[in-house]
Scaffold this motif. Structure first.
Motif, short mmCIF file in Angstrom:
data_model
loop_
_atom_site.label_atom_id
_atom_site.label_comp_id
_atom_site.label_asym_id
_atom_site.label_seq_id
_atom_site.Cartn_x
_atom_site.Cartn_y
_atom_site.Cartn_z
N TYR A 172 -48.91 -32.29 19.81
CA TYR A 172 -50.39 -31.99 20.76
C TYR A 172 -51.37 -32.78 20.10
O TYR A 172 -52.07 -33.80 20.24
CB TYR A 172 -50.68 -31.11 21.23
CG TYR A 172 -50.22 -30.76 22.51
CD1 TYR A 172 -50.57 -31.01 23.55
CD2 TYR A 172 -48.80 -29.82 22.93
CE1 TYR A 172 -49.91 -30.66 25.09
CE2 TYR A 172 -47.90 -29.83 23.54
CZ TYR A 172 -48.80 -30.34 25.08
OH TYR A 172 -48.28 -30.03 26.07
N ALA A 173 -50.97 -32.35 18.83
CA ALA A 173 -51.96 -33.25 17.86
C ALA A 173 -52.05 -34.54 17.22
O ALA A 173 -52.56 -35.81 17.65
CB ALA A 173 -52.19 -32.42 16.26
N LEU A 174 -51.04 -35.70 17.11
CA LEU A 174 -50.48 -37.07 17.32
C LEU A 174 -51.00 -37.18 18.85
O LEU A 174 -51.97 -37.80 18.48
CB LEU A 174 -49.35 -37.14 17.22
CG LEU A 174 -48.76 -38.85 17.16
CD1 LEU A 174 -49.53 -39.84 16.33
CD2 LEU A 174 -47.15 -38.93 17.20
N ALA A 175 -51.15 -37.04 20.18
CA ALA A 175 -51.19 -37.20 21.11
C ALA A 175 -52.93 -37.63 21.46
O ALA A 175 -53.63 -38.38 21.62
CB ALA A 175 -50.53 -36.64 22.45
N ALA A 176 -53.47 -35.94 21.00
CA ALA A 176 -54.58 -35.52 20.84
C ALA A 176 -55.45 -37.19 20.16
O ALA A 176 -56.65 -37.95 20.30
CB ALA A 176 -55.28 -34.89 20.28
N PHE A 177 -54.87 -37.27 18.50
CA PHE A 177 -55.45 -37.81 17.73
C PHE A 177 -54.96 -39.66 18.83
O PHE A 177 -56.22 -40.13 18.12
CB PHE A 177 -54.83 -38.38 16.72
CG PHE A 177 -55.32 -39.41 15.60
CD1 PHE A 177 -56.42 -38.83 14.85
CD2 PHE A 177 -54.81 -40.40 15.15
CE1 PHE A 177 -57.19 -39.84 13.57
CE2 PHE A 177 -55.35 -40.82 14.19
CZ PHE A 177 -56.14 -41.01 13.66
N GLU A 178 -54.02 -39.79 19.21
CA GLU A 178 -54.35 -41.30 19.73
C GLU A 178 -55.23 -41.02 20.59
O GLU A 178 -55.65 -42.49 21.28
CB GLU A 178 -52.31 -41.53 20.04
CG GLU A 178 -51.46 -40.96 19.16
CD GLU A 178 -50.41 -41.64 19.46
OE1 GLU A 178 -49.24 -42.37 18.59
OE2 GLU A 178 -49.58 -41.30 21.39
N ALA A 179 -55.20 -40.42 21.74
CA ALA A 179 -56.06 -40.17 22.65
C ALA A 179 -57.70 -40.30 22.05
O ALA A 179 -58.42 -40.93 23.17
CB ALA A 179 -56.34 -39.13 23.77
N MET A 180 -58.35 -40.36 20.77
CA MET A 180 -59.74 -40.37 20.46
C MET A 180 -59.93 -42.28 20.09
O MET A 180 -59.20 -42.50 20.01
CB MET A 180 -59.39 -39.51 19.60
CG MET A 180 -59.49 -38.17 19.09
SD MET A 180 -59.61 -37.69 16.47
CE MET A 180 -59.34 -35.61 17.15
N THR A 181 -61.11 -41.72 20.79
CA THR A 181 -61.78 -43.44 20.32
C THR A 181 -61.67 -43.62 19.07
O THR A 181 -61.98 -42.31 17.87
CB THR A 181 -63.23 -43.41 20.21
OG1 THR A 181 -63.60 -42.69 19.57
CG2 THR A 181 -63.08 -42.80 22.13
N PRO A 182 -62.18 -45.06 18.53
CA PRO A 182 -61.21 -45.20 17.06
C PRO A 182 -62.80 -44.39 16.20
O PRO A 182 -62.33 -44.15 15.10
CB PRO A 182 -61.33 -46.92 16.99
CG PRO A 182 -61.54 -47.15 17.43
CD PRO A 182 -61.44 -45.89 19.20
N ARG A 183 -64.38 -44.23 16.51
CA ARG A 183 -64.92 -43.53 16.34
C ARG A 183 -64.66 -42.56 15.70
O ARG A 183 -64.92 -41.77 15.02
CB ARG A 183 -66.32 -43.33 16.30
CG ARG A 183 -67.90 -43.45 15.66
CD ARG A 183 -68.79 -43.44 16.70
NE ARG A 183 -69.68 -42.80 15.97
CZ ARG A 183 -70.90 -42.61 16.66
NH1 ARG A 183 -71.35 -43.05 17.41
NH2 ARG A 183 -72.05 -41.72 16.00
N ASP A 184 -64.36 -41.66 16.85
CA ASP A 184 -63.40 -40.21 16.27
C ASP A 184 -62.87 -39.62 15.62
O ASP A 184 -62.13 -38.42 14.96
CB ASP A 184 -63.31 -39.82 18.23
CG ASP A 184 -64.34 -39.34 18.46
OD1 ASP A 184 -66.02 -38.69 18.45
OD2 ASP A 184 -64.59 -38.82 20.18
N GLN A 185 -61.61 -41.07 15.71
CA GLN A 185 -59.93 -40.96 14.65
C GLN A 185 -60.73 -40.84 13.75
O GLN A 185 -60.29 -39.92 12.62
CB GLN A 185 -59.48 -41.74 15.09
CG GLN A 185 -58.69 -41.33 16.41
CD GLN A 185 -57.43 -42.72 16.49
OE1 GLN A 185 -57.46 -43.87 16.27
NE2 GLN A 185 -56.61 -43.37 17.58
N ALA A 186 -62.10 -42.15 13.26
CA ALA A 186 -61.96 -41.69 11.81
C ALA A 186 -63.16 -40.99 12.16
O ALA A 186 -62.99 -40.09 9.97
CB ALA A 186 -63.40 -42.80 11.85
#
Length: 116
Positions: free
Chosen positions: A89-103
């Motif tokens: 779930y951590a990886l899936a949530a991270f991948e679903a974030m916008t690039p700005r939210d990922q950063a």
């Protein structure tokens, strides 16, 4: 062990199965117990096998929709989740974030001291 299994099946109570577990730990190797578990799980239909395995390892299942705000619900779910569930779930949530939210998330976790 075969007699213990027979006694356990005859009694069929939760206490009998709990006692079986303790005897199995004492009398069987880890490999033997793993094969017994695998054989038992593969004798079940897929849904029952998945629910049984999840109950045995203490899996939390899918997170529920947030009730109020989300963070408390997420932390509560995470406290029950298995290691594999947390990672998935951590990886899936991270991948679903916008690039700005990922950063922003990467910046946040980079500033946290991780215990070894």
């Amino acid at each position: 062990m075969s007699r213990m299994l027979g006694y356990t099946l005859t009694l069929g109570t939760p206490d009998a199965w709990s006692d079986f577990r303790f005897v199995a730990i004492a009398r069987m190797t880890k490999a033997e117990r793993a094969m017994l578990a695998c054989s038992a799980l593969t004798s079940l239909d897929a849904d029952t096998a998945a629910m049984t395995a999840a109950a045995a390892i203490g899996a939390a299942g899918s997170p529920l929709p947030p009730f109020l705000g989300g963070m408390d619900d997420a932390r509560s779910w995470a406290s029950w989740a298995s290691r594999n569930e947390l990672k998935a779930y951590a990886l899936a949530a991270f991948e679903a974030m916008t690039p700005r939210d990922q950063a922003a998330f990467f910046h946040h976790i980079s500033n946290i001291e991780v215990a070894a």
